[in-house]
Scaffold this motif. Structure first.
Motif, mmCIF file in Angstrom:
data_model
loop_
_atom_site.group_PDB
_atom_site.id
_atom_site.type_symbol
_atom_site.label_atom_id
_atom_site.label_comp_id
_atom_site.label_asym_id
_atom_site.label_seq_id
_atom_site.Cartn_x
_atom_site.Cartn_y
_atom_site.Cartn_z
ATOM 1 N N SER A 1 -2.129 5.710 31.581
ATOM 2 C CA SER A 1 -3.106 6.810 31.533
ATOM 3 C C SER A 1 -4.506 6.281 31.250
ATOM 4 N N LYS B 1 -5.887 4.697 34.341
ATOM 5 C CA LYS B 1 -6.311 5.737 35.283
ATOM 6 C C LYS B 1 -7.680 6.295 34.902
ATOM 7 N N SER C 1 -11.001 6.040 37.114
ATOM 8 C CA SER C 1 -11.681 7.281 37.480
ATOM 9 C C SER C 1 -13.163 7.212 37.119
#
Length: 128
Positions: free
Chosen positions: A113, A116, A120
């Protein structure tokens, strides 16, 4: 690209203290390293001398003490070592390294996570 000297793991521990507190005197280096290792002062003095000889550190005398500053920036050193590590173990590709960690269950869901989120943010910077 600037030539960065080869630094051993032990010397890297000395460099971390220098980078954090520079300019720093020999007694201060000895004190800080003695708090986190069982190295004797002579060992630390030897490593400081080696780092000066390798041109990783600059030393100047101030009265009766020597003062050390780095000649190699931490981000330069870490960047070079990271590239070398990727090249040596993963053919120079970051995705091969990440895939290896995923396939060997070395990344938790929390780690994934976080990756990510980092990717992003990086994508959003690229869009600007």
């Amino acid at each position: 690209m600037k030539e960065i000297p080869q630094i051993t793991e032990a010397e890297y521990e000395v460099m971390k203290v220098i980078w954090k507190y520079e300019p720093i005197s020999t007694p201060e280096v000895v004190e800080k390293l003695s708090n986190k290792s069982d190295w004797k002062p002579n060992t630390i003095h030897t490593m400081l001398a080696r780092l000066v000889k390798k041109k990783a550190l600059h030393v100047r005398k101030d009265g009766r003490v020597f003062i050390y500053t780095s000649l190699v920036e931490k981000n330069e050193y870490v960047g070079q070592k990271s590239k070398y590590f990727l090249q040596q173990f993963f053919g120079g590709t970051l995705n091969s390294m990440v895939l290896n960690f995923i396939e060997n269950d070395q990344l938790s869901n929390e780690d994934i996570s976080e990756l990510k989120q980092i990717l992003s943010k990086s994508d959003k910077k690229g869009e600007k």
